[in-house]
Design a protein around this motif. Structure first.
Motif, PDB file in Angstrom:
ATOM      1  N   CYS A 184       1.336   4.910   5.681  1.00 26.65           N
ATOM      2  CA  CYS A 184       2.098   3.687   5.410  1.00 26.65           C
ATOM      3  C   CYS A 184       3.545   4.030   5.062  1.00 26.65           C
ATOM      4  CB  CYS A 184       1.444   2.904   4.270  1.00 26.65           C
ATOM      5  SG  CYS A 184      -0.108   2.092   4.721  1.00 26.65           S
ATOM      6  N   GLN A 185       3.736   5.052   4.248  1.00 27.31           N
ATOM      7  CA  GLN A 185       5.091   5.481   3.902  1.00 27.31           C
ATOM      8  C   GLN A 185       5.834   5.995   5.134  1.00 27.31           C
ATOM      9  OE1 GLN A 185       4.245   8.340   0.805  1.00 27.31           O
ATOM     10  NE2 GLN A 185       4.242   6.793  -0.812  1.00 27.31           N
ATOM     11  N   ASN A 186       5.139   6.725   5.983  1.00 28.80           N
ATOM     12  CA  ASN A 186       5.770   7.267   7.189  1.00 28.80           C
ATOM     13  C   ASN A 186       6.132   6.167   8.190  1.00 28.80           C
ATOM     14  OD1 ASN A 186       5.540   9.823   6.163  1.00 28.80           O
ATOM     15  ND2 ASN A 186       3.669  10.328   7.296  1.00 28.80           N
ATOM     16  N   ILE A 187       5.304   5.125   8.264  1.00 27.95           N
ATOM     17  CA  ILE A 187       5.617   3.990   9.142  1.00 27.95           C
ATOM     18  C   ILE A 187       6.898   3.310   8.667  1.00 27.95           C
ATOM     19  CG2 ILE A 187       4.882   1.662   9.817  1.00 27.95           C
ATOM     20  CD1 ILE A 187       2.003   2.759   9.908  1.00 27.95           C
ATOM     21  N   LEU A 188       7.010   3.087   7.373  1.00 26.86           N
ATOM     22  CA  LEU A 188       8.206   2.438   6.832  1.00 26.86           C
ATOM     23  C   LEU A 188       9.442   3.310   7.051  1.00 26.86           C
ATOM     24  CD1 LEU A 188       6.898   0.926   3.471  1.00 26.86           C
ATOM     25  CD2 LEU A 188       7.520  -0.307   5.557  1.00 26.86           C
ATOM     26  N   ILE A 200      -1.954   6.053   2.236  1.00 30.75           N
ATOM     27  CA  ILE A 200      -0.640   5.882   1.616  1.00 30.75           C
ATOM     28  C   ILE A 200       0.423   6.660   2.387  1.00 30.75           C
ATOM     29  CG2 ILE A 200       0.738   6.405  -0.439  1.00 30.75           C
ATOM     30  CD1 ILE A 200      -1.785   5.751  -2.107  1.00 30.75           C
ATOM     31  N   ALA A 201       0.077   7.849   2.811  1.00 30.27           N
ATOM     32  CA  ALA A 201       1.049   8.681   3.543  1.00 30.27           C
ATOM     33  C   ALA A 201       1.458   8.042   4.863  1.00 30.27           C
ATOM     34  CB  ALA A 201       0.460  10.075   3.794  1.00 30.27           C
ATOM     35  N   ILE A 245       0.830  -1.204   0.000  1.00 28.44           N
ATOM     36  CA  ILE A 245       0.000   0.000   0.000  1.00 28.44           C
ATOM     37  C   ILE A 245       0.867   1.258   0.000  1.00 28.44           C
ATOM     38  CG2 ILE A 245      -1.668   1.333   1.337  1.00 28.44           C
ATOM     39  CD1 ILE A 245      -3.040  -1.260   2.041  1.00 28.44           C
ATOM     40  N   ALA A 246       2.009   1.215   0.664  1.00 30.68           N
ATOM     41  CA  ALA A 246       2.914   2.366   0.678  1.00 30.68           C
ATOM     42  C   ALA A 246       3.406   2.702  -0.720  1.00 30.68           C
ATOM     43  CB  ALA A 246       4.100   2.092   1.597  1.00 30.68           C
ATOM     44  N   ASN A 247       3.459   1.706  -1.594  1.00 28.84           N
ATOM     45  CA  ASN A 247       3.967   1.904  -2.950  1.00 28.84           C
ATOM     46  C   ASN A 247       2.872   2.014  -4.003  1.00 28.84           C
ATOM     47  OD1 ASN A 247       7.023   1.738  -2.768  1.00 28.84           O
ATOM     48  ND2 ASN A 247       6.466  -0.115  -1.664  1.00 28.84           N
ATOM     49  N   MET A 248       1.629   2.084  -3.578  1.00 26.32           N
ATOM     50  CA  MET A 248       0.517   2.214  -4.519  1.00 26.32           C
ATOM     51  C   MET A 248       0.321   3.668  -4.925  1.00 26.32           C
ATOM     52  SD  MET A 248      -2.354  -0.400  -2.929  1.00 26.32           S
ATOM     53  CE  MET A 248      -3.511  -0.207  -4.294  1.00 26.32           C
ATOM     54  N   LYS A 249      -0.219   3.862  -6.121  1.00 23.30           N
ATOM     55  CA  LYS A 249      -0.656   5.186  -6.549  1.00 23.30           C
ATOM     56  C   LYS A 249      -2.034   5.435  -5.942  1.00 23.30           C
ATOM     57  CE  LYS A 249       2.873   5.843  -9.316  1.00 23.30           C
ATOM     58  NZ  LYS A 249       3.903   6.870  -9.001  1.00 23.30           N
TER      59      LYS A 249
END
Length: 217
Positions: A98-102, A95-96, A69-73
């Motif tokens: 998920c990206q911040n968690i990673l 998405i945001a 999901i972090a890499n989805m558009k």
């Protein structure tokens, strides 16, 4: 019924049979899993059933993971969650986070161990209820969720607690001050995470059964 404290409410709900045989131990489906984060965001201003339909769409397409999901558009995620309210805005926020968690924690397990309530509240679209839901059901922390059902229930019984933190404090303090009685009620020494989760579930189930009555006041 007069409610002196939250233990009296818990006792009433438990003796009334609410959450006697829940489909999930802690009431929220798949507790301790990444999907709780999605559910906490998707359910905002949306029926529970619709939120979990969206989650199942992602699961059935093997997309229900933090990394995917972090890499989805955004437009791609929207096709799976377009049955929920404000789905375009939610796709951006999901998405945001998920990206911040990673970026901050590396993976979901590390997130569960190290995330703070303050970090969650700093994320776009995460308010007190969503943060506490993620902590209680996702990270399995000792956090009580005080949602709109709780507000309506307490207002019905004469409590004027409009502030989220005040409602949460009322719920928690009555349980902690009467913890020995809580354990007798459950016939075991119940952990706070399980206690808070099941109490929240009882409140929601009770309010759904008495929605028309609670909305009259």
């Amino acid at each position: 019924m007069y409610l002196e404290n939250s233990f009296m409410l818990l006792e009433f709900l438990k003796n009334s049979g609410y959450l006697k045989n829940p489909p999930h131990k802690l009431w929220w489906p798949n507790t301790g899993e990444f999907e709780v984060i999605l559910g906490a965001i998707l359910v905002q201003n949306t029926r529970w059933e619709q939120a979990f339909i969206a989650i199942d769409k992602l699961r059935n397409n093997k997309l229900l993971s933090l990394e995917k999901i972090a890499n989805m558009k955004e437009i791609e995620l929207q096709t799976y969650i377009n049955n929920v309210g404000f789905y375009k805005r939610k796709s951006t926020r999901i998405i945001a986070i998920c990206q911040n968690i990673l970026e901050t924690f590396g993976d979901f397990d590390c997130f569960c161990v190290n995330v703070s309530r303050e970090w969650l509240l700093a994320q776009k679209g995460i308010g007190c209820e969503s943060a506490d839901s993620i902590l209680c059901y996702g990270a399995l922390r000792d956090e009580m969720v005080a949602d709109n059902y709780t507000y309506k229930l307490l207002r019905f019984y004469g409590y004027e607690l409009d502030n989220y933190e005040d409602i949460k404090e009322w719920l928690v303090s009555g349980l902690l001050e009467n913890y020995e009685s809580v354990c007798k009620l459950y016939n075991k020494e119940i952990g706070l995470n399980e206690l808070y989760a099941r109490f929240h579930g009882k409140i929601v189930d009770y309010c759904k059964d008495h929605k028309e009555v609670l909305c009259q006041k």
